[in-house]
Design a protein around this motif. Structure first.
Motif, mmCIF file in Angstrom:
data_model
loop_
_atom_site.group_PDB
_atom_site.id
_atom_site.type_symbol
_atom_site.label_atom_id
_atom_site.label_comp_id
_atom_site.label_asym_id
_atom_site.label_seq_id
_atom_site.Cartn_x
_atom_site.Cartn_y
_atom_site.Cartn_z
ATOM 1 N N LEU A 1 48.305 13.543 33.617
ATOM 2 C CA LEU A 1 46.866 13.304 33.733
ATOM 3 C C LEU A 1 46.556 11.815 33.622
ATOM 4 O O LEU A 1 45.728 11.286 34.378
ATOM 5 N N GLY A 2 47.236 11.133 32.686
ATOM 6 C CA GLY A 2 47.040 9.687 32.544
ATOM 7 C C GLY A 2 47.436 8.936 33.806
ATOM 8 O O GLY A 2 46.746 7.996 34.230
ATOM 9 N N ILE A 3 48.543 9.353 34.425
ATOM 10 C CA ILE A 3 48.981 8.719 35.676
ATOM 11 C C ILE A 3 47.962 8.971 36.780
ATOM 12 O O ILE A 3 47.604 8.061 37.538
ATOM 13 N N LEU A 4 47.467 10.211 36.858
ATOM 14 C CA LEU A 4 46.483 10.563 37.886
ATOM 15 C C LEU A 4 45.189 9.768 37.716
ATOM 16 O O LEU A 4 44.648 9.230 38.698
ATOM 17 N N VAL A 5 44.704 9.672 36.479
ATOM 18 C CA VAL A 5 43.476 8.916 36.224
ATOM 19 C C VAL A 5 43.671 7.439 36.562
ATOM 20 O O VAL A 5 42.786 6.798 37.158
ATOM 21 N N SER A 6 44.815 6.883 36.204
ATOM 22 C CA SER A 6 45.103 5.477 36.524
ATOM 23 C C SER A 6 45.033 5.240 38.025
ATOM 24 O O SER A 6 44.442 4.250 38.479
ATOM 25 N N TYR A 7 45.596 6.168 38.794
ATOM 26 C CA TYR A 7 45.594 5.986 40.239
ATOM 27 C C TYR A 7 44.224 6.234 40.860
ATOM 28 O O TYR A 7 43.924 5.701 41.932
ATOM 29 N N CYS A 8 43.398 7.026 40.202
ATOM 30 C CA CYS A 8 42.009 7.165 40.678
ATOM 31 C C CYS A 8 41.278 5.833 40.563
ATOM 32 O O CYS A 8 40.582 5.411 41.499
ATOM 33 N N PHE A 9 41.446 5.156 39.431
ATOM 34 C CA PHE A 9 40.835 3.837 39.259
ATOM 35 C C PHE A 9 41.444 2.818 40.212
ATOM 36 O O PHE A 9 40.739 1.966 40.770
ATOM 37 N N ILE A 10 42.773 2.910 40.400
ATOM 38 C CA ILE A 10 43.445 1.992 41.325
ATOM 39 C C ILE A 10 42.910 2.176 42.736
ATOM 40 O O ILE A 10 42.591 1.196 43.434
ATOM 41 N N LEU A 11 42.816 3.426 43.185
ATOM 42 C CA LEU A 11 42.323 3.710 44.535
ATOM 43 C C LEU A 11 40.880 3.240 44.700
ATOM 44 O O LEU A 11 40.521 2.669 45.740
ATOM 45 N N HIS A 12 40.066 3.461 43.674
ATOM 46 C CA HIS A 12 38.675 2.995 43.724
ATOM 47 C C HIS A 12 38.613 1.475 43.865
ATOM 48 O O HIS A 12 37.809 0.951 44.653
ATOM 49 N N SER A 13 39.476 0.784 43.137
ATOM 50 C CA SER A 13 39.494 -0.683 43.210
ATOM 51 C C SER A 13 40.035 -1.170 44.544
ATOM 52 O O SER A 13 39.524 -2.143 45.124
ATOM 53 N N VAL A 14 41.065 -0.493 45.062
ATOM 54 C CA VAL A 14 41.673 -0.896 46.334
ATOM 55 C C VAL A 14 40.687 -0.734 47.488
ATOM 56 O O VAL A 14 40.623 -1.581 48.386
ATOM 57 N N LEU A 15 39.924 0.340 47.471
ATOM 58 C CA LEU A 15 38.969 0.589 48.553
ATOM 59 C C LEU A 15 37.864 -0.459 48.599
ATOM 60 O O LEU A 15 37.187 -0.610 49.632
ATOM 61 N N ARG A 16 37.679 -1.184 47.514
ATOM 62 C CA ARG A 16 36.663 -2.234 47.487
ATOM 63 C C ARG A 16 37.180 -3.557 48.040
ATOM 64 O O ARG A 16 36.407 -4.499 48.217
ATOM 65 N N ILE A 17 38.493 -3.635 48.301
ATOM 66 C CA ILE A 17 39.057 -4.847 48.902
ATOM 67 C C ILE A 17 38.638 -4.891 50.362
ATOM 68 O O ILE A 17 38.799 -3.923 51.109
ATOM 69 N N SER A 18 38.114 -6.013 50.785
ATOM 70 C CA SER A 18 37.523 -6.115 52.129
ATOM 71 C C SER A 18 38.552 -6.057 53.249
ATOM 72 O O SER A 18 38.350 -5.386 54.260
ATOM 73 N N SER A 19 39.676 -6.754 53.086
ATOM 74 C CA SER A 19 40.650 -6.833 54.179
ATOM 75 C C SER A 19 41.639 -5.671 54.138
ATOM 76 O O SER A 19 42.052 -5.227 53.061
ATOM 77 N N ARG A 20 42.010 -5.197 55.316
ATOM 78 C CA ARG A 20 42.993 -4.110 55.413
ATOM 79 C C ARG A 20 44.345 -4.556 54.883
ATOM 80 O O ARG A 20 45.052 -3.794 54.230
ATOM 81 N N GLU A 21 44.700 -5.813 55.179
ATOM 82 C CA GLU A 21 45.973 -6.357 54.714
ATOM 83 C C GLU A 21 46.022 -6.395 53.186
ATOM 84 O O GLU A 21 47.048 -6.089 52.576
ATOM 85 N N GLY A 22 44.898 -6.760 52.562
ATOM 86 C CA GLY A 22 44.838 -6.801 51.105
ATOM 87 C C GLY A 22 44.983 -5.422 50.498
ATOM 88 O O GLY A 22 45.651 -5.240 49.464
ATOM 89 N N ARG A 23 44.349 -4.420 51.123
ATOM 90 C CA ARG A 23 44.463 -3.053 50.615
ATOM 91 C C ARG A 23 45.901 -2.551 50.708
ATOM 92 O O ARG A 23 46.419 -1.938 49.774
ATOM 93 N N LEU A 24 46.538 -2.815 51.855
ATOM 94 C CA LEU A 24 47.926 -2.362 52.031
ATOM 95 C C LEU A 24 48.867 -3.064 51.056
ATOM 96 O O LEU A 24 49.793 -2.442 50.524
ATOM 97 N N LYS A 25 48.620 -4.345 50.815
ATOM 98 C CA LYS A 25 49.462 -5.098 49.884
ATOM 99 C C LYS A 25 49.343 -4.543 48.472
ATOM 100 O O LYS A 25 50.334 -4.408 47.748
ATOM 101 N N ALA A 26 48.103 -4.216 48.078
ATOM 102 C CA ALA A 26 47.889 -3.663 46.738
ATOM 103 C C ALA A 26 48.547 -2.293 46.599
ATOM 104 O O ALA A 26 49.199 -1.997 45.589
ATOM 105 N N LEU A 27 48.380 -1.443 47.599
ATOM 106 C CA LEU A 27 48.974 -0.112 47.550
ATOM 107 C C LEU A 27 50.494 -0.168 47.603
ATOM 108 O O LEU A 27 51.176 0.687 47.009
#
Length: 319
Positions: A214-240
């Motif tokens: 559950l902790g891992i899942l919640v962490s990745y929910c926050f990560i995904l939320h933060s990644v989706l706010r990155i404007s550039s596609r390249e930046g999102r892919l790099k973060a993921l």
């Protein structure tokens, strides 16, 4: 009377099983096991050496990776001696107290690996969601505390069910269904009330593994939320991309673990080969695949491994 039962159990001898029905091929079967152990131990030792010798890898992410490699080594080495003693027809006998020690090590390291994967998920959360505070949040002192807490939590939680085994009579079969000792396998042989061990194991699986997942899942929910706010596609892919190795490590540990738990609890009439196969996958595959995944997917680790094996004299200058 309880003391007498405990004394009798402690002096009991149990018998390990290889691959039922394939005893005459045990020597040949040991060859792929040797190769898997060689790959796993070499890979994890290589990861540890690269992280230790390269100052540029002295960062929280790689410290947690070193913890994962140490835990993988523990998972690999804990069942190794009895496994090869059985496959090489040296001895199938094992004393109860030695069996308990092996159970303690196997289950402690597997629980610790789950905790380390949770810590690595939190590391990725801080790195992506709070990059400017990464170094100040995940200090070396905090990382040491996290690693120590993960190991102590797993070790302490394994003491009650294993201590309880000493007071259980084993008056029928003493033949275990694996080449090493597992708690789920041992309690099946007891001819007394094992409700405490069964319930404790179930609660431990749900609460500890479940909370870690559950902790891992919640962490990745926050990560995904933060990644989706990155404007550039390249930046999102790099973060993921920095998370892919960790996601693979989580799947490699959790999928076999869930499968093994289901088989032991709900498929009691399955073929013994199913139990044995699932147990070997659970204990051997993560230590083998984790170093390979991180060497392939993590640029800094990949460079360190290549320089170690292909041009060790060049060092980090070529990088």
């Amino acid at each position: 009377m309880a003391t007498s039962n405990a004394s009798s159990t402690l002096s009991s001898t149990f018998y390990l099983t290889g691959i039922p029905g394939y005893e005459e091929f045990h020597h040949w079967i040991s060859i792929p096991f040797c190769l898997l152990y060689l790959v796993g131990i070499t890979g994890n030792c290589t990861i540890l050496h690269v992280i230790r010798t390269d100052p540029r890898l002295h960062e929280p992410m790689y410290y947690f990776l070193a913890m994962l490699s140490l835990t993988d080594l523990g998972m690999s080495l804990s069942p190794m001696i009895t496994l090869f003693r059985v496959l090489w027809s040296i001895s199938r006998e094992i004393q109860f107290n030695i069996c308990v020690v092996q159970m303690f090590l196997i289950h402690t390291f597997s629980l610790t690996e789950s905790s380390v994967l949770l810590a690595m998920a939190l590391d990725r959360y801080v790195a992506i969601c709070h990059p400017l505070r990464y170094a100040t949040i995940l200090t070396p002192k905090l990382i040491i505390k996290i690693g120590t807490a993960a190991l102590l939590r797993s070790a302490i939680l394994m003491i009650p069910p294993l201590a309880r085994l000493a007071f259980l009579p084993f008056c029928h079969s003493h033949v275990l269904s694996h080449s090493y000792c597992l708690h789920q396998d041992m309690i099946r042989l007891a001819c007394a009330d094992t409700q405490f061990n069964v319930l404790y194991g179930l609660v431990l699986t749900v609460m500890l593994w479940g909370l870690d997942a559950l902790g891992i899942l919640v962490s990745y929910c926050f990560i995904l939320h933060s990644v989706l706010r990155i404007s550039s596609r390249e930046g999102r892919l790099k973060a993921l991309n920095t998370c892919t190795s960790h996601i693979c490590a989580v799947l490699i540990l959790y999928v076999p673990m869930i499968g093994l738990s289901i088989v032991h609890r709900f498929a009691k009439h399955s073929s013994p080969l199913v139990y044995i196969l699932m147990a070997h996958i659970y204990l051997m595959i993560p230590p083998v695949l984790n170093p390979i995944i991180y060497s392939v997917k993590t640029k800094q680790i990949r460079q360190g491994v290549l320089h170690l094996f292909l041009c060790p004299k060049v060092g980090s200058v070529v990088r």
